[in-house]
Scaffold this active site. Structure first.
Site, short mmCIF file in Angstrom:
data_model
loop_
_atom_site.label_atom_id
_atom_site.label_comp_id
_atom_site.label_asym_id
_atom_site.label_seq_id
_atom_site.Cartn_x
_atom_site.Cartn_y
_atom_site.Cartn_z
N ASP A 11 14.50 17.73 32.64
CA ASP A 11 13.18 17.59 32.02
C ASP A 11 13.29 16.60 30.86
OD1 ASP A 11 14.73 19.27 30.41
OD2 ASP A 11 13.03 20.47 29.74
N ASP A 16 18.79 15.74 27.05
CA ASP A 16 18.97 15.41 28.47
C ASP A 16 19.43 13.96 28.61
OD1 ASP A 16 17.06 17.66 30.17
OD2 ASP A 16 16.54 17.29 28.08
#
Length: 337
Positions: A11, A16
């Protein structure tokens, strides 16, 4: 030696992006695909964020797939602005007008099933966001988990300490039913990097400055996306500050100050098993019914659930190894063999 094949489900927020760059920098890893899921921001923003990371690292050949835009049940929770409304600190004003053309037309869940089926027992799946895509994959193909080599998850908690609700960690709280399905139905070797694992293995802010202070394009990118993000502010994590105007998040209250790139801990465990120095193996279950505990991960150390499948819950990592992997992640792009 053949490279380890990996699919990254994300996501894509700031941490990330760091984890994705860590995978791209690993010489023994081949990223087959990046699948996108809602979470830190809308799935459309996630897709664009992944494309930005791949552009910075000059890895545009890696296919990107759009996946779940919301949870399995109910309305999507408002994610807040921990990493900015766009997931990358709200520092980019430009948008690639052709970004949708760069996203594969195949749905992320279908792509995930196809790629794993084509190379059974060879693909590691690293899940860095809500587990919606994974839950849909096992519903479409009940044999999907058995085709995986292994699964690495960033999410959940070990002690009932929540970071978005009283008792639940963000990724699991965003789609509790999906987390429940995955941890019940995925019987492949599964490693879980929980919220507490990341927080207890925090690095220093001096290291963070070293990390973003280099002149490689990826380091400049990380410096840019963290520049306006409160989550990456030393001031916000200063235990000595007495000002009521300085927000203190739950990690600071429970664990003290420090730099934590949450998703990088799960990625590091996939890349180099030696980075994990201690763990607990036990059955787990995600709570769905409790008014205060919905989305909380329960560890069954006493074997009350009588489940046949245990999960490896990570507890301690080698900080030197982890730091080296993070430093390598920002020394991109570089010549690839």
């Amino acid at each position: 030696m053949a490279k380890r094949l990996v699919i990254i489900d994300t996501d894509c927020g700031i941490d990330d992006a760091q984890a994705l760059m860590m995978a791209l920098a690993a010489p023994d890893l081949q990223v087959l695909a990046v699948t996108c899921v809602f979470g830190n921001t809308a799935v459309e923003n996630v897709c664009q964020n992944v494309l930005r990371v791949l552009d910075v690292c000059e890895r545009q050949e890696i296919p990107v797939f759009r996946g779940s835009a919301g949870p399995l049940v109910g309305a999507r929770r408002t994610p807040g602005d921990h990493f900015g409304t766009d997931g990358l600190g709200d520092v980019f004003k430009d948008q690639d007008p052709q970004w949708e053309e760069k996203i594969q037309s195949e749905h992320a869940v279908n792509a995930m099933i196809r790629l794993v089926t084509e190379q059974q027992q060879q693909v590691s799946l690293v899940a860095l966001g809500p587990l919606s895509n994974l839950a849909l994959a096992v519903r479409l193909d009940p044999g999907f988990p058995q085709k995986l080599r292994d699964l690495f998850i960033m999410g959940g908690n070990m002690e009932g300490k929540g970071n978005v609700t009283l008792c639940a960690e963000f990724n699991f709280a965003m789609d509790p039913e999906a987390a429940y399905v995955v941890l019940e139905d995925f019987l492949c070797p599964t490693s879980l990097a929980s919220w507490e694992y990341a927080c207890r293995n925090a690095l220093t802010w001096d290291f963070f400055q070293e990390l973003i202070g280099q002149n490689f394009p990826a380091a400049v990118f990380m410096r840019t996306i963290t520049s306006r993000c409160w989550a990456f502010s030393q001031e916000s994590s200063s235990s000595s500050s007495s000002s009521r105007d300085v927000p203190r998040n739950k990690r600071e209250v429970f664990f003290g100050p420090g730099f934590v790139s949450y998703d990088a801990y799960a990625m590091a465990a996939c890349i180099d098993g030696g980075v994990v120095t201690d763990s607990v193996e036990c059955p787990v279950r995600v709570e769905l019914q409790g008014s205060l505990t919905r989305g909380m991960l329960a560890l069954d150390r006493a074997d009350e659930l009588k489940k046949s499948h245990a999960v490896r819950v990570l507890t301690r990592c080698d900080p030197d190894r982890f730091r080296r992997m993070l430093l390598d992640s920002v020394r991109l792009p570089r010549d690839r063999v």
